[in-house]
Motif scaffolding. Structure first.
Motif, PDB file in Angstrom:
ATOM      1  N   VAL A  74       0.820  -1.209   0.000  1.00  0.00           N
ATOM      2  CA  VAL A  74       0.000   0.000   0.000  1.00  0.00           C
ATOM      3  C   VAL A  74       0.857   1.263   0.000  1.00  0.00           C
ATOM      4  O   VAL A  74       0.524   2.256  -0.653  1.00  0.00           O
ATOM      5  N   LYS A  75       1.973   1.228   0.711  1.00  0.00           N
ATOM      6  CA  LYS A  75       2.774   2.431   0.895  1.00  0.00           C
ATOM      7  C   LYS A  75       4.150   2.355   0.232  1.00  0.00           C
ATOM      8  O   LYS A  75       5.083   3.051   0.645  1.00  0.00           O
ATOM      9  N   HIS A  76       4.272   1.534  -0.804  1.00  0.00           N
ATOM     10  CA  HIS A  76       5.610   1.354  -1.379  1.00  0.00           C
ATOM     11  C   HIS A  76       6.151   2.642  -1.993  1.00  0.00           C
ATOM     12  O   HIS A  76       7.341   2.931  -1.888  1.00  0.00           O
ATOM     13  N   ASP A  77       5.293   3.472  -2.605  1.00  0.00           N
ATOM     14  CA  ASP A  77       5.765   4.747  -3.161  1.00  0.00           C
ATOM     15  C   ASP A  77       6.132   5.732  -2.051  1.00  0.00           C
ATOM     16  O   ASP A  77       7.139   6.444  -2.132  1.00  0.00           O
ATOM     17  N   GLU A  78       5.313   5.768  -1.026  1.00  0.00           N
ATOM     18  CA  GLU A  78       5.549   6.677   0.103  1.00  0.00           C
ATOM     19  C   GLU A  78       6.872   6.354   0.791  1.00  0.00           C
ATOM     20  O   GLU A  78       7.657   7.258   1.133  1.00  0.00           O
ATOM     21  N   TYR A  79       7.142   5.071   0.974  1.00  0.00           N
ATOM     22  CA  TYR A  79       8.373   4.682   1.657  1.00  0.00           C
ATOM     23  C   TYR A  79       9.604   4.952   0.795  1.00  0.00           C
ATOM     24  O   TYR A  79      10.677   5.275   1.313  1.00  0.00           O
ATOM     25  N   LEU A  80       9.452   4.837  -0.507  1.00  0.00           N
ATOM     26  CA  LEU A  80      10.583   5.128  -1.375  1.00  0.00           C
ATOM     27  C   LEU A  80      10.961   6.608  -1.282  1.00  0.00           C
ATOM     28  O   LEU A  80      12.147   6.966  -1.319  1.00  0.00           O
TER      29      LEU A  80
END
Length: 351
Positions: A263-269
């Motif tokens: 769900v948050k892979h872009d946010e964490y990147l």
């Protein structure tokens, strides 16, 4: 039985597969994750079942030898100690194991070639000679024989491992994530080009593979051996066979880790980008390295009970197996810097 090492590996595989398929449906990803974990547990039970199945087959072998027209004296009157092995009988009495095996799709008995091969391994071993020469018979001796046979004869046997792989229970990469390839010139294009290099290396006898020491298969073998060694005669064997999850929170950990990283892979990147060393942008990150970093950040932020150094160590080990030769030190440095920044910003309080 499914521990955090196995969970992290399966989450990594599942997330990688779904991200590369362009599938972000959490329900489908969770289903794939649980299937992978269930297959891992199936392997544990299947290897335990090998002992009673092999004992039954050995009885058949001795009966055939006894009925031979020119049977030797030893064949007419064989030593039956292995057939009477108390520990094998205890495993055969397990309702849990038998109920599972009756519903499972694979049968050890369907592969006589393998069973005969394992019998030969046993009969040709000094371990078996010493077992038969024992002056006394006890449950402990019977138990130790099978635990030692599994450790020394079966666990690393090429034919057994090959058969398990063919039967699709041995899969390290059951979601077809990627194969770690180290060669002087690795093609940078599509997967088909990489696969062509693999096939060429195999055809020339230059292809080698190594087992992942902390991978699902090796961890399962360790749990099988621990079960064999820790069993006691005075307790029902069903109480000693490990459950799929030792604690309910382990299953929760698996599902939550997968959900958050998808769900948050872009946010964490975006959180990771400021930490990347000069000359490295998120676009230049290998897909596997980027995912390993995201998983590390997910654990930092969502699992306060897991120390940061444990998280870092676990993903460094995964990088050694699933990514490039230089990835482990890279993952270690970035996650360590990330943990320090998150603590400074008050986003995590753990050490």
């Amino acid at each position: 039985m499914i521990n955090r090492v196995l969970i992290r590996t399966r989450v990594l595989q599942t997330a990688y597969a779904h991200l590369h398929r362009g599938e972000l449906k959490l329900t489908a990803a969770e289903q794939d994750l649980m299937v992978g974990l269930e297959r891992t547990y199936d392997l544990y039970l299947y290897l335990l079942q090998l002992i009673p199945s092999l004992t039954d087959f050995y009885q058949e072998v001795l009966d055939v030898r006894r009925r031979k027209h020119l049977a030797t004296r030893e064949e007419r009157s064989p030593n039956l100690r292995l057939i009477r092995n108390r520990f094998a009988q205890q495993l055969a009495s397990s309702e849990k194991l038998q109920n599972w095996y009756n519903q499972f799709g694979l049968r050890w008995q369907d592969d006589e070639t393998l069973l005969r091969h394992l019998i030969r391994l046993i009969e040709d071993s000094s371990l078996y000679d010493d077992y038969l020469k024992g002056s006394t018979e006890s449950y402990e001796q019977d138990q130790n024989f099978w635990a030692d046979a599994f450790h020394h004869l079966f666990a690393a046997d090429d034919l057994l491992n090959e058969r398990l792989e063919q039967q699709s229970i041995f899969w390290e990469n059951d979601l077809k994530i990627q194969e770690k390839i180290e060669c002087e010139e690795r093609p940078s294009g599509e997967e088909e080009q990489v696969q062509a290099v693999i096939e060429e290396a195999k055809s020339m006898g230059q292809y080698q593979s190594t087992s992942f020491a902390n991978g699902p298969v090796e961890v399962v073998k360790d749990f099988v051996e621990k079960t064999l060694r820790k069993a006691v005669e005075s307790q029902p064997i069903d109480e000693q066979i490990l459950p799929m999850f030792r604690e309910e929170e382990d299953e929760t950990f698996a599902r939550h880790l997968l959900r958050q990283v998808l769900v948050k892979h872009d946010e964490y990147l975006k959180l990771i980008e400021p930490i990347l060393t000069e000359g490295w942008s998120s676009e230049r990150l290998a897909d596997m390295d980027a995912l390993l970093l995201r998983l590390g950040v997910t654990e930092f932020l969502h699992f306060p009970g897991i120390p940061t150094h444990i998280t870092i160590n676990e993903y460094v080990e995964l990088a050694k197996h699933f990514s490039t030769a230089h990835s482990a030190s890279f993952i270690n440095g970035i996650l360590d810097a990330m943990a320090k920044r998150l603590r400074e910003e008050g986003k995590i309080l753990k050490q």
